[in-house]
Design a protein around this motif. Structure first.
Motif: not given
Length: 169
Positions: A110, A167, A123, A28, A125-126
Motif C-alpha cells: 500500500q 493499510f 499510498t 479503502y 492501493w494494492d
C-alpha cells in the motif's frame, strides 16, 4: 508493547498519504480474510536454503463493527465505544512463527519508499511488487519502517504464497 507505539507512529505518517490516496477515487477496502491466512508483524526476513523465510508475530486484526465489539470487551474503561481509527489489534501470544515464502509469491503493498526519498512515499492501493523489492524494503532503514505495518499472509502447503501489506487508516 512496541507494536502499539509503532502503530500510532505509522498512522500519523500515513495521514497525509491517506488523504491523497482517498482523493484519487478509490476508497479503502479491507483485506478479505480466509481460513488459510495468517496476519502479523514481520520480525525478520532471512534467506535460508535458497529461499526467504519470514518470522512473524501473529496477531488478530479486527475492523469495523467487529473491532468495536472486541474493543468494548477489552477496553471497557476507555470511555470510548469503538477504536479511534476503526481497527483493533489483539496480540495475546508473543510466540513467533517462521514460514518460508514461495519463490513465486505475490506481494501487494500500500505504501513504501519507491524513490529513495521517504518524503515522496505515497499510498498506492494494492500495488504489486517483486519479492526482491519487498525484502529490500523490509530491510531498509529509510524512515518508513515497513515492519511496523501488519501483513496478511496467504499460506498454502506450508509456505507463504501471497503477502498483503495492511493499510493503517
Amino acid at each position: 508493547m512496541r507494536k502499539w507505539v509503532a502503530g500510532a507512529i505509522v498512522a500519523a505518517a500515513c495521514l497525509t498519504t491517506a488523504a491523497f490516496a482517498l482523493a484519487g477515487g478509490r476508497e479503502y477496502m479491507p483485506v478479505r480474510q480466509t481460513p488459510d491466512m495468517k496476519t502479523g508483524f514481520i520480525e525478520r526476513v532471512a534467506a535460508e536454503d535458497g529461499r526467504y523465510v519470514l518470522t512473524i508475530d501473529e496477531i488478530k486484526w479486527y475492523e469495523g463493527e467487529e473491532a468495536a465489539k472486541i474493543f468494548r470487551e477489552r477496553e471497557s474503561d476507555s470511555g470510548l465505544d469503538a477504536p479511534p481509527d476503526g481497527y483493533y489489534i489483539v496480540n495475546d501470544d508473543s510466540a513467533l512463527t517462521e514460514l518460508p515464502i514461495a519463490a513465486d509469491a505475490q506481494v501487494v503493498m500500500q505504501i513504501y519508499d519507491k524513490t529513495g526519498d521517504i518524503t515522496e512515499a505515497e499510498t498506492a492501493w494494492d500495488e504489486p511488487v517483486s519479492l526482491e523489492t519487498f525484502v529490500q524494503q523490509i530491510k531498509a532503514d529509510n524512515g518508513l519502517h515497513l515492519d511496523d505495518f501488519p501483513y496478511h499472509l496467504a499460506v498454502k502447503d506450508g509456505q507463504i504464497v501471497k503477502i498483503v501489506q495492511q493499510f493503517i487508516p
